[in-house]
Write an enzyme that holds these catalytic residues in place. Structure first.
Site, PDB file in Angstrom:
ATOM      1  N   GLY A  15       0.833  -1.199   0.000  1.00 14.31           N
ATOM      2  CA  GLY A  15       0.000   0.000   0.000  1.00 14.31           C
ATOM      3  C   GLY A  15       0.864   1.244   0.000  1.00 14.31           C
ATOM      4  N   ALA A  18       2.740   4.735  -2.995  1.00 19.04           N
ATOM      5  CA  ALA A  18       2.834   4.133  -4.327  1.00 19.04           C
ATOM      6  C   ALA A  18       1.653   3.218  -4.607  1.00 19.04           C
ATOM      7  CB  ALA A  18       4.149   3.374  -4.468  1.00 19.04           C
ATOM      8  N   ALA A  53       6.516  16.305   0.632  1.00 18.95           N
ATOM      9  CA  ALA A  53       6.561  17.456  -0.266  1.00 18.95           C
ATOM     10  C   ALA A  53       6.426  16.973  -1.703  1.00 18.95           C
ATOM     11  CB  ALA A  53       7.866  18.227  -0.089  1.00 18.95           C
ATOM     12  N   LYS A  81       2.914  24.866  -1.694  1.00 16.48           N
ATOM     13  CA  LYS A  81       4.364  24.918  -1.846  1.00 16.48           C
ATOM     14  C   LYS A  81       4.701  25.640  -3.144  1.00 16.48           C
ATOM     15  CE  LYS A  81       8.363  21.935  -2.659  1.00 16.48           C
ATOM     16  NZ  LYS A  81       8.838  20.535  -2.832  1.00 16.48           N
TER      17      LYS A  81
END
Length: 505
Positions: A15, A18, A53, A81
């Site tokens: 899990g 990805a 991030a 961001k």
């Protein structure tokens, strides 16, 4: 009529980010009455879950899935961001931002940094960062998806997100299961293969259940259970270029309003990240154990936290590099199962996304054509290698000689593909982006200039343009950017108004 060779069962092993990104995408575009998608994971194994991030390409993934951005951010504790601030990389005391998006605008077909270089040398230009909407907004702590004159090319800053990786996987799990993906809890104890083709056929779980599949997606993390362990695909080690092989991560309480950028602070034998979320701050140290021991790394991190810890330190080890192939037989690896590049430029989620998008574009049937597999591997190898060179650049483009680590990376031999780019830039600031490389010219310019690699000259064609007109154009751009940023609310206010945790249903 359904293609009789169509995939009937796709099995995702693992899990985390990805696995659930893959499951969500397959549930949107592949799962149907013919093709079933099953994901196997074990709560006992856990996930790495420290990468928080992203870069702007995540917007394409969210749009592809039809995700409401505000709902998504509220669910994952996300903030916005606009770039990454690097401290002490070129030399101690340096600080620069690698902003998303472009600097200024091209003029007469010339890249902006050539025009800026000439005028800056004449004292007729402001600092390069003044011509980046993301850099100006970051410095002001402001954010908006659009602000100021909508006709201005500077009114829509490029942006990405800071997200809680655990909450992100949970969010995508809900999306995928809502679209019909089946999740099985359990540990895989046996992998069976076809005696003739070598393809994986079934997986046995620790409770005796067996799971059959046509296509298997390996998202098992560093173990690479299927591609590495079972199929024996080798690993290309990049430690000689990227010696950092350990990390220690620790969350802290949020102190003050969240900055709209990630922080990467160089330390004696690596670097520290600081990632502001709505509900906490992510912190960590990436370091090379040949130059720093784990206890010193943790002590260094603790001494440089901006707030009180809210959890224990987690130590991780890894080896920079990638598998020789990402697709072998009927197994495709995504995420850590296929390769690892340290999170310096927040590319982990992007590379997962790249693997998913190329798999969808080259989705096989049960005949598994060799040409599809070969093309996938060619594209993925090129993607990883391009990102690798950009990350190495940050270490190579330094004048630091204050520690053994920085002496090592400053003097190490570079890949030919990178050294030629640096030398070409040193001459007249020229840079060429090849094929579908991830990082655009502006990103290379940001890091090269930010770390003190100053070209000896600029494109001589600039001298054919009128200096007065160029200077006026730069003043105009700078004014437009300042006006657009001035119309933005603070980053914290924007989050509060649109996507605060606990406010979306």
């Amino acid at each position: 009529m359904t293609d009789p060779q169509a995939l009937r069962d796709i099995v995702i092993v693992g899990g985390g980010t990805a696995g659930w990104m893959c499951a969500a995408a397959l549930s949107r575009f592949v799962a149907n009455d013919t093709t079933r998608v099953t994901l196997i994971e074990s709560d006992a194994i856990g996930t790495v879950g420290v990468g928080e991030a992203t870069i702007p390409t995540i917007n394409f993934f969210n749009q592809m899935l039809g995700i409401d951005e505000d709902v998504f951010l509220a669910e994952v504790g996300g903030t916005f961001k606009l770039g990454i601030e690097f401290s002490d990389w070129g030399k101690i005391g340096d600080r620069y931002l690698h902003p998303f998006g472009q600097y200024g605008q091209t003029m007469e077909g010339l890249q902006f940094h050539h025009i800026w270089a000439k005028l800056a040398g004449m004292g007729k230009a402001a600092p390069l960062s003044d011509y980046s909407p993301c850099a100006v907004a970051s410095a002001a702590g402001r954010f908006a998806r659009q602000a100021g004159d909508p006709r201005s090319p500077f009114s829509r800053p490029a942006y990405a997100f800071h997200i809680d990786a655990t909450l992100y996987a949970r969010y995508l799990r809900g999306y995928a299961e809502g679209n019909g993906v089946t999740r099985l809890e359990g540990r895989i104890t046996q992998v069976d293969r076809d005696g003739e083709s070598g393809h994986v056929t079934t997986l046995m779980l620790d409770d005796g259940r067996t799971v059959a599949g046509d296509l298997f997606i390996d998202c098992s993390g560093f173990r690479s259970l299927l591609l590495g362990d079972t199929l024996g695909v080798g690993y290309e080690d990049w430690s000689h270029w990227l010696p950092c092989n350990r990390a220690v991560a620790m969350p802290t309480a949020t102190v003050g309003p969240p900055a709209p950028y990630t922080m990467a602070i160089a330390r004696d034998a690596g670097w520290q990240w600081r990632i502001p979320l709505q509900h906490r701050t992510g912190n960590g140290m990436v370091y090379a154990d040949a130059f720093m021991d784990p206890a010193t790394a943790e002590a260094t991190l603790r001494a440089n936290l901006a707030g009180p810890p809210t959890g224990d330190a987690r130590h991780l080890s890894f080896k920079a590099g990638r598998r020789d192939r990402f697709w072998e037989g009927n197994v495709v690896a995504l995420g850590l199962a296929g390769g690892f590049l340290e999170p310096l430029e927040s590319t982990s989620i992007h590379l997962i996304q790249t693997g998913i998008s190329k798999l969808l574009a080259l989705l096989p049937d049960r005949r598994f054509a060799a040409i599809e597999r070969a093309e996938y591997n060619r594209l993925m190898i090129r993607s990883y290698d391009g990102v690798r060179d950009f990350i190495i650049l940050h270490y190579a483009a330094t004048t630091r000689n204050d520690t053994p680590f920085w002496n090592h990376v400053r003097t190490m031999e570079l890949p030919d593909s990178l050294s030629s780019k640096i030398e070409l830039f040193r001459q007249k600031g020229r840079f060429f982006r090849y094929d579908d490389e991830l990082f655009e010219i502006a990103s290379w310019v940001a890091v090269l200039y930010g770390q003190g690699v100053i070209p000896d000259g600029y494109d001589p064609i600039v001298d054919a343009l009128d200096e007065t007109r160029l200077a006026a154009a730069l003043d105009h751009m700078r004014g437009h950017i300042r006006a657009c940023v001035g119309a933005m609310p603070s980053h914290a206010d924007f989050i509060r108004q649109h996507c605060a945790m606990g406010t979306r249903v």
